[in-house]
Design a protein around this motif. Sequence first.
Motif, short mmCIF file in Angstrom:
data_model
loop_
_atom_site.label_atom_id
_atom_site.label_comp_id
_atom_site.label_asym_id
_atom_site.label_seq_id
_atom_site.Cartn_x
_atom_site.Cartn_y
_atom_site.Cartn_z
N LYS A 108 10.35 -9.88 -4.51
CA LYS A 108 9.15 -9.54 -5.09
C LYS A 108 8.10 -8.67 -3.85
CE LYS A 108 8.61 -12.83 -8.72
NZ LYS A 108 8.01 -14.01 -9.31
N ALA A 109 8.23 -7.34 -3.94
CA ALA A 109 7.54 -6.59 -2.81
C ALA A 109 7.16 -5.32 -3.59
CB ALA A 109 8.40 -6.49 -1.85
N GLY A 110 5.88 -4.98 -3.08
CA GLY A 110 5.42 -3.71 -3.36
C GLY A 110 4.40 -3.67 -4.99
N LEU A 111 3.41 -2.66 -4.63
CA LEU A 111 2.45 -2.49 -5.72
C LEU A 111 2.86 -1.32 -6.77
CD1 LEU A 111 -0.92 -3.50 -4.14
CD2 LEU A 111 0.46 -4.70 -5.81
N PHE A 112 2.92 -1.42 -8.05
CA PHE A 112 3.07 -0.38 -8.98
C PHE A 112 2.41 0.16 -9.92
CE2 PHE A 112 6.59 -3.24 -7.52
CZ PHE A 112 7.70 -2.51 -6.95
N PRO A 113 1.23 0.96 -9.58
CA PRO A 113 0.21 1.04 -10.10
C PRO A 113 0.49 2.33 -11.36
CG PRO A 113 0.04 2.40 -8.08
CD PRO A 113 0.90 1.40 -7.97
N VAL A 114 1.71 2.82 -11.33
CA VAL A 114 2.16 3.72 -12.20
C VAL A 114 3.17 3.32 -13.34
CG1 VAL A 114 2.89 6.17 -12.47
CG2 VAL A 114 1.42 5.81 -10.79
N ILE B 259 0.84 -1.13 -0.10
CA ILE B 259 0.05 0.03 -0.08
C ILE B 259 0.99 1.44 -0.05
CG2 ILE B 259 -1.70 1.33 1.12
CD1 ILE B 259 -2.90 -1.44 2.18
N LEU B 260 1.90 1.09 0.73
CA LEU B 260 2.78 2.47 0.94
C LEU B 260 3.55 2.62 -0.62
CD1 LEU B 260 4.71 1.85 4.17
CD2 LEU B 260 3.32 3.64 3.66
N ILE B 261 3.88 1.71 -1.18
CA ILE B 261 4.59 1.79 -2.43
C ILE B 261 3.64 2.34 -3.49
CG2 ILE B 261 5.80 0.72 -4.28
CD1 ILE B 261 7.41 1.22 -1.87
#
Length: 441
Positions: free
Chosen positions: A186-192, A108-110
């Motif tokens: 493998k970590a983080g979500l990258f919506p952009v 969520i933070l990323i």
Amino acid sequence: MQYLPNVIFLIILLAGIGYFTRNVKKLSRNINLGRGEMPSDNKPQRIKNMARIALGQTKMVVRPIAGLLHLIVYLGFIIINIEVLEIIIDGIFGTHRVFAPLGNIYNILIASFEVLAFLVILAVVIFWLRRNLIRIKRFIKPEMKGWPKMDANLILYIELVLMALFLTMNAADYQLQLMDVPHYTKAGLFPVSQFITSIFDGMSVNNIILIERIAWWMHIVGILAFLNYLYYSKHLHILLAFPNTYFGKLTSPGQFDNLEAVTKEVKLMMDPNADPFAAPAEDAPPPDKFGASDVMDLSKVQLLNAYTCTECGRCTSECPANLTGKKLSPRKIMMDTRDRLEEVGSNMDANKGKFIEDGRQLLGDFILPEELWACTSCNACVEACPVSIDPLSIIISMRQYLVMEKSAAPSDLNVMMGNIENNGAPWPFNQMDRLNWTDES
């Protein structure tokens, strides 16, 4: 060789923090050249003002478009820079995404960092257009030519580059995660940044790692460089808005402070036991100067105000004197005060911490009497400032000097003061005739 990048990173980090600390000490020294002490009364109200104005941005959103854009950039830099902590830990210890074990919280933070980074880029582009293509009037005033204009644009470019580096770093990192490259957890979500991974199609793993590392290093070094650039820029308000709103004026907007030196004289005159013919003691200090002619005559709060000025021009755009073509610009008053204070500071740096008289002063060399006397004392500039700066107090202090030290008031004002002294009123009528108008039909 394995630990060489960590050592280099630590050296750069310590150098950046060290230079920043040096500039903070210089800033503190310059502000402390002012008179008096910082106010310490009514701490609950001061904390409330700081939370409401500096943290809550309540005065920024009075102008909705600029306020919203500024809020995006403000939140973006505060929240995105939480990630700087992770970068610092990774840089020192050689880890990678050390906070990844936080799981969904980290994702969520990323994701929020990326969305904010994208919004910051949009806001910065709009800010640039407002300054350079739309050319909003308050951004093209005479005092905004040269370095102030260049500084404002340079800040926008730096912000744009830092956000672009952040997204590039994440995009390369995400691509390496998809390729199951060791060390890239493998970590983080990258919506952009997931939408720009296509630029890596056909690239080797080594080249993508190189791009990720270059973006990573440039991002953190850029942040440290930007931190140290703040001292030389109007963006110093990022740090000073908080103390400035804390030490801001709490009294009524139209209330002026009495000159302590004048108060002492009046009390002495009214003391029936005082000897009016008594000479001052031999070891008595020289009498205080009335008002201010240079930065050393101003208060510490006024000098803090000068350094906090964002050069946004809201004060000048609300000033009735400026709007009617007078030379007065409250923004210029603050910029001139800061420039003179920096000149005094440079003088002290060159003379081992001691100020050597340079034949210059704030009044005359930076600010002209014509500017000061154009002020209507309406307080509009103070009301408009989003970070509680008080240009009016500096104007009043310098007018007090002109009147009480130099007897250099405008002729109309001298006539008025003469009438008050002789007639007890601003009008040229005998006191016995002051109510004659009531008998007129």
